[in-house]
Write a protein that holds these residues in place. Structure first.
Motif, PDB file in Angstrom:
ATOM      1  N   ALA A 147      -6.236   6.131  15.975  1.00  0.00           N
ATOM      2  CA  ALA A 147      -6.223   4.672  15.874  1.00  0.00           C
ATOM      3  C   ALA A 147      -7.027   4.263  14.644  1.00  0.00           C
ATOM      4  O   ALA A 147      -8.015   4.916  14.285  1.00  0.00           O
ATOM      5  CB  ALA A 147      -6.806   4.041  17.131  1.00  0.00           C
ATOM      6  N   VAL A 148      -6.618   3.181  14.013  1.00  0.00           N
ATOM      7  CA  VAL A 148      -7.240   2.716  12.776  1.00  0.00           C
ATOM      8  C   VAL A 148      -8.003   1.427  13.046  1.00  0.00           C
ATOM      9  O   VAL A 148      -7.432   0.454  13.563  1.00  0.00           O
ATOM     10  CB  VAL A 148      -6.166   2.484  11.692  1.00  0.00           C
ATOM     11  N   PRO A 149      -9.304   1.379  12.713  1.00  0.00           N
ATOM     12  CA  PRO A 149     -10.089   0.164  12.952  1.00  0.00           C
ATOM     13  C   PRO A 149      -9.817  -0.910  11.895  1.00  0.00           C
ATOM     14  O   PRO A 149      -9.666  -0.614  10.712  1.00  0.00           O
ATOM     15  CB  PRO A 149     -11.530   0.668  12.857  1.00  0.00           C
ATOM     16  N   PHE A 150      -9.765  -2.149  12.350  1.00  0.00           N
ATOM     17  CA  PHE A 150      -9.609  -3.297  11.461  1.00  0.00           C
ATOM     18  C   PHE A 150     -10.775  -4.260  11.671  1.00  0.00           C
ATOM     19  O   PHE A 150     -11.493  -4.176  12.669  1.00  0.00           O
ATOM     20  CB  PHE A 150      -8.272  -4.002  11.710  1.00  0.00           C
ATOM     21  N   SER A 151     -10.941  -5.159  10.727  1.00  0.00           N
ATOM     22  CA  SER A 151     -12.079  -6.076  10.744  1.00  0.00           C
ATOM     23  C   SER A 151     -11.624  -7.506  11.007  1.00  0.00           C
ATOM     24  O   SER A 151     -10.537  -7.909  10.574  1.00  0.00           O
ATOM     25  CB  SER A 151     -12.800  -6.013   9.387  1.00  0.00           C
ATOM     26  N   PRO A 293     -20.427   1.332 -10.887  1.00  0.00           N
ATOM     27  CA  PRO A 293     -21.064   0.152 -10.282  1.00  0.00           C
ATOM     28  C   PRO A 293     -20.355  -0.279  -8.999  1.00  0.00           C
ATOM     29  O   PRO A 293     -20.993  -0.785  -8.084  1.00  0.00           O
ATOM     30  CB  PRO A 293     -20.926  -0.918 -11.381  1.00  0.00           C
ATOM     31  N   VAL A 294     -19.034  -0.075  -8.943  1.00  0.00           N
ATOM     32  CA  VAL A 294     -18.292  -0.313  -7.707  1.00  0.00           C
ATOM     33  C   VAL A 294     -18.337   0.957  -6.873  1.00  0.00           C
ATOM     34  O   VAL A 294     -17.915   2.025  -7.312  1.00  0.00           O
ATOM     35  CB  VAL A 294     -16.829  -0.705  -8.000  1.00  0.00           C
ATOM     36  N   LYS A 295     -18.849   0.848  -5.673  1.00  0.00           N
ATOM     37  CA  LYS A 295     -19.035   2.006  -4.804  1.00  0.00           C
ATOM     38  C   LYS A 295     -17.952   2.145  -3.730  1.00  0.00           C
ATOM     39  O   LYS A 295     -17.841   3.190  -3.103  1.00  0.00           O
ATOM     40  CB  LYS A 295     -20.400   1.923  -4.101  1.00  0.00           C
ATOM     41  N   ILE A 296     -17.172   1.079  -3.521  1.00  0.00           N
ATOM     42  CA  ILE A 296     -16.151   1.090  -2.464  1.00  0.00           C
ATOM     43  C   ILE A 296     -14.866   0.494  -3.024  1.00  0.00           C
ATOM     44  O   ILE A 296     -14.859  -0.645  -3.511  1.00  0.00           O
ATOM     45  CB  ILE A 296     -16.603   0.280  -1.233  1.00  0.00           C
ATOM     46  N   VAL A 297     -13.787   1.245  -2.973  1.00  0.00           N
ATOM     47  CA  VAL A 297     -12.484   0.766  -3.421  1.00  0.00           C
ATOM     48  C   VAL A 297     -11.687   0.312  -2.208  1.00  0.00           C
ATOM     49  O   VAL A 297     -11.480   1.073  -1.266  1.00  0.00           O
ATOM     50  CB  VAL A 297     -11.716   1.869  -4.177  1.00  0.00           C
ATOM     51  N   LEU A 298     -11.256  -0.948  -2.255  1.00  0.00           N
ATOM     52  CA  LEU A 298     -10.408  -1.490  -1.196  1.00  0.00           C
ATOM     53  C   LEU A 298      -8.968  -1.348  -1.658  1.00  0.00           C
ATOM     54  O   LEU A 298      -8.450  -2.149  -2.420  1.00  0.00           O
ATOM     55  CB  LEU A 298     -10.776  -2.950  -0.918  1.00  0.00           C
ATOM     56  N   HIS A 327      -7.472  -3.360   1.529  1.00  0.00           N
ATOM     57  CA  HIS A 327      -7.308  -4.791   1.308  1.00  0.00           C
ATOM     58  C   HIS A 327      -6.061  -5.276   2.040  1.00  0.00           C
ATOM     59  O   HIS A 327      -5.176  -4.495   2.375  1.00  0.00           O
ATOM     60  CB  HIS A 327      -7.184  -5.026  -0.201  1.00  0.00           C
ATOM     61  N   SER A 328      -5.985  -6.575   2.288  1.00  0.00           N
ATOM     62  CA  SER A 328      -4.831  -7.142   2.982  1.00  0.00           C
ATOM     63  C   SER A 328      -4.442  -8.466   2.350  1.00  0.00           C
ATOM     64  O   SER A 328      -5.264  -9.144   1.726  1.00  0.00           O
ATOM     65  CB  SER A 328      -5.177  -7.368   4.456  1.00  0.00           C
ATOM     66  N   ASN A 329      -3.177  -8.830   2.540  1.00  0.00           N
ATOM     67  CA  ASN A 329      -2.692 -10.166   2.231  1.00  0.00           C
ATOM     68  C   ASN A 329      -1.949 -10.674   3.450  1.00  0.00           C
ATOM     69  O   ASN A 329      -1.824  -9.949   4.446  1.00  0.00           O
ATOM     70  CB  ASN A 329      -1.794 -10.122   0.992  1.00  0.00           C
ATOM     71  N   SER A 330      -1.456 -11.893   3.405  1.00  0.00           N
ATOM     72  CA  SER A 330      -0.689 -12.422   4.530  1.00  0.00           C
ATOM     73  C   SER A 330       0.514 -11.527   4.780  1.00  0.00           C
ATOM     74  O   SER A 330       1.342 -11.344   3.886  1.00  0.00           O
ATOM     75  CB  SER A 330      -0.238 -13.859   4.235  1.00  0.00           C
ATOM     76  N   HIS A 331       0.611 -10.978   5.987  1.00  0.00           N
ATOM     77  CA  HIS A 331       1.665 -10.006   6.246  1.00  0.00           C
ATOM     78  C   HIS A 331       2.048 -10.000   7.714  1.00  0.00           C
ATOM     79  O   HIS A 331       1.379 -10.597   8.555  1.00  0.00           O
ATOM     80  CB  HIS A 331       1.236  -8.607   5.789  1.00  0.00           C
ATOM     81  N   SER A 350     -13.630   4.966   4.980  1.00  0.00           N
ATOM     82  CA  SER A 350     -15.061   4.752   5.174  1.00  0.00           C
ATOM     83  C   SER A 350     -15.402   3.519   5.994  1.00  0.00           C
ATOM     84  O   SER A 350     -16.489   3.444   6.586  1.00  0.00           O
ATOM     85  CB  SER A 350     -15.755   4.620   3.807  1.00  0.00           C
ATOM     86  N   TYR A 351     -14.520   2.534   6.007  1.00  0.00           N
ATOM     87  CA  TYR A 351     -14.826   1.250   6.634  1.00  0.00           C
ATOM     88  C   TYR A 351     -13.572   0.708   7.320  1.00  0.00           C
ATOM     89  O   TYR A 351     -12.450   1.049   6.956  1.00  0.00           O
ATOM     90  CB  TYR A 351     -15.294   0.224   5.582  1.00  0.00           C
ATOM     91  N   ALA A 352     -13.776  -0.187   8.284  1.00  0.00           N
ATOM     92  CA  ALA A 352     -12.651  -0.855   8.934  1.00  0.00           C
ATOM     93  C   ALA A 352     -11.838  -1.624   7.904  1.00  0.00           C
ATOM     94  O   ALA A 352     -12.382  -2.211   6.962  1.00  0.00           O
ATOM     95  CB  ALA A 352     -13.162  -1.803  10.020  1.00  0.00           C
ATOM     96  N   CYS A 353     -10.527  -1.620   8.076  1.00  0.00           N
ATOM     97  CA  CYS A 353      -9.607  -2.223   7.097  1.00  0.00           C
ATOM     98  C   CYS A 353      -9.509  -3.743   7.297  1.00  0.00           C
ATOM     99  O   CYS A 353      -9.731  -4.264   8.384  1.00  0.00           O
ATOM    100  CB  CYS A 353      -8.223  -1.623   7.242  1.00  0.00           C
ATOM    101  N   ASP A 354      -9.125  -4.431   6.222  1.00  0.00           N
ATOM    102  CA  ASP A 354      -8.830  -5.859   6.303  1.00  0.00           C
ATOM    103  C   ASP A 354      -7.439  -6.069   6.892  1.00  0.00           C
ATOM    104  O   ASP A 354      -6.546  -5.245   6.707  1.00  0.00           O
ATOM    105  CB  ASP A 354      -8.828  -6.496   4.904  1.00  0.00           C
ATOM    106  N   THR A 355      -7.238  -7.202   7.541  1.00  0.00           N
ATOM    107  CA  THR A 355      -5.892  -7.646   7.895  1.00  0.00           C
ATOM    108  C   THR A 355      -5.883  -9.149   8.129  1.00  0.00           C
ATOM    109  O   THR A 355      -6.796  -9.702   8.746  1.00  0.00           O
ATOM    110  CB  THR A 355      -5.329  -6.939   9.139  1.00  0.00           C
ATOM    111  N   HIS A 356      -4.846  -9.805   7.605  1.00  0.00           N
ATOM    112  CA  HIS A 356      -4.613 -11.228   7.862  1.00  0.00           C
ATOM    113  C   HIS A 356      -3.806 -11.434   9.147  1.00  0.00           C
ATOM    114  O   HIS A 356      -3.474 -12.576   9.484  1.00  0.00           O
ATOM    115  CB  HIS A 356      -3.817 -11.857   6.709  1.00  0.00           C
ATOM    116  N   PHE A 357      -3.471 -10.359   9.844  1.00  0.00           N
ATOM    117  CA  PHE A 357      -2.535 -10.427  10.955  1.00  0.00           C
ATOM    118  C   PHE A 357      -2.886 -11.509  11.985  1.00  0.00           C
ATOM    119  O   PHE A 357      -1.986 -12.214  12.475  1.00  0.00           O
ATOM    120  CB  PHE A 357      -2.434  -9.056  11.629  1.00  0.00           C
ATOM    121  N   PRO A 358      -4.171 -11.698  12.359  1.00  0.00           N
ATOM    122  CA  PRO A 358      -4.477 -12.731  13.350  1.00  0.00           C
ATOM    123  C   PRO A 358      -4.092 -14.143  12.914  1.00  0.00           C
ATOM    124  O   PRO A 358      -3.918 -15.026  13.768  1.00  0.00           O
ATOM    125  CB  PRO A 358      -5.992 -12.607  13.535  1.00  0.00           C
ATOM    126  N   TRP A 359      -3.978 -14.376  11.612  1.00  0.00           N
ATOM    127  CA  TRP A 359      -3.673 -15.715  11.126  1.00  0.00           C
ATOM    128  C   TRP A 359      -2.186 -16.041  11.187  1.00  0.00           C
ATOM    129  O   TRP A 359      -1.800 -17.192  10.998  1.00  0.00           O
ATOM    130  CB  TRP A 359      -4.186 -15.882   9.694  1.00  0.00           C
TER     131      TRP A 359
END
Length: 429
Positions: A147-151, A293-298, A327-331, A350-359
């Protein structure tokens, strides 16, 4: 033509309702645009995908579609070569549609080749999975996680659109710290998210800081992020991160450009993340040459060139000790499931993913909207993407597209309906 040869590529633009979400460029329009890709073989099998639906992207997809004629679903390399030959990186046959501000590479015509390759690649992988009787995650090497965690992805927002053609937004207004906390409680209660991201860069930074501090108090221990989409100067970025000392999990795109991010990084202990200044391997190399300088790539497979390209990015991040998320966009659900298969195949996520899904409240797949469990989405084990098109929903959303005049997202023009003097100048704070 052999039974497995590709004979048709169908591209259906759709529009679905989008709330009045505020960001650095302005505000979301009432309708979000996407396109549904269907690739059909001579034997009648159909692979599907979902991608951007703005007019320049539709033109690029239409120009590239003949490249697939006669190919096997397994012939991804030839597809990429043919697409690159047909689609110029900045190609668009349409006139420039207004004075617009882009927040992410997904809207850039410079990414057209990568975006079109990704659009076709996922649909071809869906076909491959159907033929092999395997989910896409297995084609990508197997699942590193089930399972994949989202934020939770929070936005400052108005209660409703000006002149909106549909019912009032059920989320209501979100401008005060109390309203943002209530928004988070509603989203977490519904989806079970464990981490929280706040889209910033829309209101004065002091107000946005207070909202994040209120979230930290309401959800003690929850990983928190803030993303002003490079709408703050270096000085403002440093002032804000000091006010949020001990609160942030990471700091996303506070200042413009890699140089601005580097200046913030030199004086900031919180790791910087981006989906704006490291968006291809050329920019990745420049980040490394500058000392990372950027430590995390989305990442975002929609504009990084597809799933396999994103896996290569993951290897590069591991090589240079960088974090990785999405990263996420409206989808809608097809895009979300593609993200899930890909994220499940990447061990170093490394981190929970973004998602616009709830919107979003619309859907284009059979069975309706997907269910999250404790903030995560389970990887499907059925062949291919594991989702199929709902033809009635597709027709309805296509009708939405035909009946709206929106053909390219323009948050700036939409914001001027509320504030005629709004310039969208960046960095604004």
């Amino acid at each position: 033509m052999t039974p497995l040869a590709i004979r048709h590529v169908r591209i259906t633009p759709i529009a679905f309702r989008d709330p009045p979400l505020l960001n650095a460029a302005g505000i979301h329009e009432p309708w979000a645009l996407r396109s549904i890709i269907e690739i059909e073989t001579a034997c009648g099998r159909v692979g599907i995908n979902e991608t951007y639906g703005d007019l320049p992207m539709l033109e690029a997809l239409a120009k590239a579609a003949p490249a697939l004629q006669g190919l096997s679903p397994w012939d991804l390399i030839t597809m990429e070569i043919r697409v690159a030959a047909l689609v110029s990186p900045g190609q668009t046959g349409s006139e420039f549609l207004g004075e617009q501000i882009s927040l992410a590479p997904g809207t850039h015509v410079s990414k057209n080749v990568a975006k079109v390759i990704s659009a076709f690649e996922v649909a071809m992988l869906d076909l491959q999975g159907q033929l092999a009787g395997a989910p896409i995650v297995d084609l990508l090497g197997g699942a590193a996680r089930d399972a994949v965690p989202f934020s939770a992805y929070l936005f400052f927002k108005y209660a409703e659109h000006i002149g909106q053609p549909y019912a009032a937004d059920p989320w209501g207004e979100g401008l005060t710290p109390e309203q943002i906390v209530a928004q988070a409680r509603q989203m977490i209660a519904t989806y079970g998210f464990k981490s929280i991201k706040l889209k910033a860069g829309a209101l004065p930074p002091e107000q946005e800081v207070q909202a994040l501090l209120a979230l930290a108090k309401a959800f003690p221990g929850a990983p928190l992020r803030i993303d002003p989409n490079a709408n703050w100067t270096v000085a403002t970025s440093l002032k804000v991160v000091e006010q949020l000392r001990g609160v942030l999990e990471y700091y996303e795109d506070p200042a413009p450009g890699l140089e601005g991010m580097a200046e913030v990084a030199r004086q900031c202990e919180v790791p910087l993340a981006t989906n704006m200044v490291v968006t291809d391997l050329k920019e990745f190399r420049r980040n490394v040459e500058m000392g990372c300088p950027v430590k995390i790539v989305l990442s975002d497979h929609h504009y990084w060139g597809g799933m396999r390209a994103t896996q290569r990015l993951a290897t590069m991040c591991q090589t240079f000790g960088l974090g990785l998320s999405m990263h996420s966009n409206s989808h809608l659900g097809i895009s979300l499931m593609a993200m899930t298969h890909l994220a499940a195949s990447v061990p170093q996520l490394s981190y929970a993913c973004d998602t616009h899904f709830p919107w979003q409240d619309d859907e284009v797949v059979q069975g309706g909207r997907m269910s999250f469990e404790d903030g995560s989405l389970r990887v499907t084990h059925t062949p291919g993407l594991g989702v199929t098109l709902d033809r009635e929903a597709l027709a309805r959303l296509h009708d939405n597209y035909l009946n709206t005049s929106i053909r390219q997202r323009d948050d700036l023009a939409q914001m001027r309906k509320y504030a005629p003097a709004f310039t969208g100048e960046q960095p604004r704070f």
